[in-house]
Design an enzyme around this catalytic site. Sequence first.
Site, PDB file in Angstrom:
ATOM      1  N   GLU A 175      -4.922   1.485   2.925  1.00 36.13           N
ATOM      2  CA  GLU A 175      -4.747   0.394   3.896  1.00 36.13           C
ATOM      3  C   GLU A 175      -4.818   0.894   5.319  1.00 36.13           C
ATOM      4  O   GLU A 175      -5.349   0.210   6.208  1.00 36.13           O
ATOM      5  CB  GLU A 175      -3.404  -0.302   3.640  1.00 36.13           C
ATOM      6  CG  GLU A 175      -3.183  -1.575   4.451  1.00 36.13           C
ATOM      7  CD  GLU A 175      -2.540  -1.341   5.811  1.00 36.13           C
ATOM      8  OE1 GLU A 175      -2.479  -2.289   6.605  1.00 36.13           O
ATOM      9  OE2 GLU A 175      -2.102  -0.201   6.071  1.00 36.13           O
ATOM     10  N   GLU A 176      -4.258   2.073   5.565  1.00 30.01           N
ATOM     11  CA  GLU A 176      -4.187   2.573   6.941  1.00 30.01           C
ATOM     12  C   GLU A 176      -5.561   2.870   7.522  1.00 30.01           C
ATOM     13  O   GLU A 176      -5.708   2.958   8.742  1.00 30.01           O
ATOM     14  CB  GLU A 176      -3.321   3.834   6.989  1.00 30.01           C
ATOM     15  CG  GLU A 176      -1.867   3.623   6.586  1.00 30.01           C
ATOM     16  CD  GLU A 176      -1.097   2.749   7.561  1.00 30.01           C
ATOM     17  OE1 GLU A 176      -1.662   2.363   8.600  1.00 30.01           O
ATOM     18  OE2 GLU A 176       0.074   2.439   7.277  1.00 30.01           O
ATOM     19  N   HIS A 200       0.844  -1.203   0.000  1.00 26.38           N
ATOM     20  CA  HIS A 200       0.000   0.000   0.000  1.00 26.38           C
ATOM     21  C   HIS A 200       0.873   1.245   0.000  1.00 26.38           C
ATOM     22  O   HIS A 200       1.894   1.302   0.684  1.00 26.38           O
ATOM     23  CB  HIS A 200      -0.958   0.006   1.188  1.00 26.38           C
ATOM     24  CG  HIS A 200      -0.308   0.142   2.529  1.00 26.38           C
ATOM     25  ND1 HIS A 200      -0.056   1.368   3.125  1.00 26.38           N
ATOM     26  CD2 HIS A 200       0.134  -0.788   3.414  1.00 26.38           C
ATOM     27  CE1 HIS A 200       0.506   1.186   4.307  1.00 26.38           C
ATOM     28  NE2 HIS A 200       0.640  -0.120   4.506  1.00 26.38           N
ATOM     29  N   GLU A 247       4.496  -5.659   3.995  1.00 27.76           N
ATOM     30  CA  GLU A 247       4.010  -4.708   4.997  1.00 27.76           C
ATOM     31  C   GLU A 247       5.148  -4.208   5.871  1.00 27.76           C
ATOM     32  O   GLU A 247       6.303  -4.613   5.712  1.00 27.76           O
ATOM     33  CB  GLU A 247       2.931  -5.360   5.871  1.00 27.76           C
ATOM     34  CG  GLU A 247       1.532  -4.861   5.611  1.00 27.76           C
ATOM     35  CD  GLU A 247       1.311  -3.403   5.981  1.00 27.76           C
ATOM     36  OE1 GLU A 247       2.238  -2.766   6.522  1.00 27.76           O
ATOM     37  OE2 GLU A 247       0.217  -2.896   5.729  1.00 27.76           O
TER      38      GLU A 247
END
Length: 1012
Positions: A261-262, A215, A287
């Site tokens: 994503e966060e 991401h 990640e």
Amino acid sequence: MRRSTDPRNLLVRRGPLLVDGESAISELDPGFFPTGDAPKMSSTTRRRFNLIAFTPGPVTVISSLVYLALLIPLLLVHTIVPSAPKSNPKGVDLSEAWNDLQHLTSGFHPYNSHRNDEIHQWLLQRVGHILDASRKAHEDDAMGSVAPDVFVFDDQQSNLTFSGGGVGNKPITGVYFEGKNIIVYIRGLEDDKENWWDSPGGKPKGKGGVLVNAHYDSVSTGFGATDDGVGVVSVLQLIKFFTSPGNLPRKGLVLLLNNGEEDYLNGARAYSQHPLSKYTHTFLNLEGAGAGGRAALFRTTDTEVTRFYKSSPHPFGSVLAADGFKMGLIRSETDYAVFKGVLGLRGLDVAFIEPRARYHTDQDDVRHTSIDSVWHMLSAAIATTKGLVSYTGSEFDGRAPGKGMVNSGVGTHGVWFDLFGSSFAVFRLHTLFAISVTLLVVCPIVLFVIGIILSKMDKMYLFSIHETIPETKEKVSVRGLRGLFRYPIILVVSSGILIGLSYLLAKVNPFIVHSSSYAVWSMMLSSWIFMTWFLSCIADFFRPSALHRAYTFTWQLLVMWVLLVISTVYVNQHDIAAGYFIVFYFAGTFLATLISYLELFALPNKTQYAREQSQYPSRLGSNRSSRILSPSADELPTGGDNNGEIYDGEEEPTESSSLLGRQRRTTFANYTRTGRDLASSESGTYEDHSETGVFGEEQKWSASLPTWTWVLQFLFVGPVVIMFIGQLGLFLTSAMNQVGADGVGLLVVYIAIAVFSVLLLIPLSPFIHRFTYHVPTFLLLVFIATLIYNLAAFPFSAENRLKIFFVQELNLDTGRNQVSLTGVDPYVQDIIRAIPSASKENISCDSELDSGRRKCSWPGLAPEVVQDEPTDRWLSFNISKPSSQETKDTPVLHARLHVSGKNTRACRVNFERPIRDYSLPGSALDDRMPHTLPQGISEIRLWSRTWENVWTVDVQWDAEDMDELHGRVVCLWSDANQLGSIPALDELRLFAPPWVAISKLKDGLVEVSRGF
């Protein structure tokens, strides 16, 4: 007094004498000869130092060297990242990757920021440049290679309404999200050549492809170097690698750069609406939850897909982390959860895990990572992906694991771990279960059979108190029961001290592990070693026993058997593999115990021993002083009593004589030694052991025991335990030592370190009573120093900062502007006192939230997130008049909301009471991710790919619950790149102590609300 020169009549000596009329003298005291010259001895009778005898010197040296030889590499592997290659590997450009990372992390780029849009466009350009260079490379290739078909999707269409949160009967949170993902598809050599995604309802044919994901959004308070910048540049390099001549994939490869994503894994959920999500069957998720270091294999879906990680040049990770997610011990999530739980893909989660203090802060930048870390993740990604796209079997093309999921088949649960960061073991959980059951059944049976054989041969000295001579019915003591209960008492006391130290640190200075985890480890390890040695020496002094090792290993085997039973139950019922190390621990302990039992075959049978002992007088005296001050009957050359000849070799005492005599000396480690002990100690050996086979005052029958088997026992247990327990202990410490700032109680961290310290050092227990005093005394000093440090030192530093959580909330109804910091008391209040704007304000703190965290607030500096607009125009909304609709159950009310915010693309609607349902026109719904549940919705989060969007939200609720809709509309601002846009945050960064790190508390740094 005349001295006797006949060696057969001498008692005071450095080594025992042999009888039968021969002068087999090892070494006589020269003081017994008038000329001062001792007789020369042949080389066959000269005493030799045994390098592996079970005596203090060899035991101390060998044990210490083995521990150091294994612990030091473990520490190096854990703390030092393998160096990146000096020259670029084929198809990869590390300098390019590093430059990309620098550009990516030059500012904060959360989804709700203008910098995020800039990064989006830059990534599209970078992908284009890489593909252009690839096409040129194929044109210039002398082999005439053909460039692969590559398709780039700038997904500006996918959107989704779904729900998240809600535990038990609690209301859930609704989410509407518009994606901005970048998807690159490299067609495989064996892929279908049709562009099936262009046809409505089109479906892929053939074998499923491989997905690699990272991401590109960051949090609002972090630059995102490892979360997830390294993953992003790794994806760019994978595009470069698999489009280079000679590296084309056989199966199709999809590379996803997702956005959002966060904020609750929104980007991965948006990918689920893209046609290519039906094509991929396996995945690799890249990640980061730290800043630098090694990228660890965090978790995997099954054994079969994990095997492809095995080819990584520097594998790192353990199934223990994956089980932490299963058991709910790790609460954070990654896109892995969507790929596995929603799409049904099978794959791996690779992530940076430490230091957590830099996670989501401004130290997640290029200064705190390295090109070595980039290469560690990239090399693992290349190796794993290369294996997946080259696989031509049907393992990942089977029945779907669930409704609406892809046909990826069903894998088996696995066990996996690395060894010194250079090799990787992976096998099925069923194999672990089978081995565990086999060991649980076979090992006790083997020992039971050996015990029966020993009893039949009359050599079972274990658990024996005395032996009866058949002819005379006389009972002769064999002292075989000595030491039976010694080990559990010592273990409980030594381990109990560590538990006490854990509570002490958690009470006095709980955060010291945050910055000084190695000091905590040193304190625990040194305390346990010294206390165990001290108690073992006391026990050995008063009740010496040659069966100490056998009893200790027997107790250890019993404990490990119970632990293995528990582990096996968890394997069978819950698919938990975290106890895999217990299998190896138990196997090593069994082999060591087996050796102790086999040693007994070397002993004379007990009846024979009793007959021999009945021919000699009893030992002189029954207390310990007679052992120290006088030789015992079994020390005499002929087994006779102490008579006048005993002192024939020592001068008659006078007023000038030493009080203790020439042959006795008191020491710290061995209390009082006899002359023969002293002499042998000074020469580096214990001659009573090497000559007669009896060490000190242990049982006389122990002379027949082999002296070298302890080395085998230690090697069976020690290295295995050190490798597994040491690695897991370091891994857990890295993952847990800085979680206190997140509200997790740190007592569990100290208890974990204490438990792993005991497990790591238990292999020393059977041998530690033979240690010389030097190592334990040194460790006592280490314990004292580290205890003082751990209790008194300030727990934070510029390198290991305390994380606090910031939010600024503005209520347009009341005009209240409130800045809040959430953190651990009392540090959070100390930090606030350092802020100029808060120094004269009334600070209000909520009651304790969790594990000592409090939210403290004060009137702060006004935000400037919207330029040239009054504050009351920063957000706007209107609600239509409710309309009713009859249903089968109860009347339902409907209303439509229009919500918008200035210079933002994120708002939310909070309801005082849960609503029944909601929808947004044009939004996709997915049965795999229901947008509502029976318990109702308390909040709707709205995300748009365009700025200042107007959301239209239709809601409905039960009329009997409320006549009118009540709640608040909140809009969020998360862009802190421009100095002065959030003055309160700028002030905090300027004046907060250097040991403080600032992170976000909520989705927005600034949240402005108005009620309805």
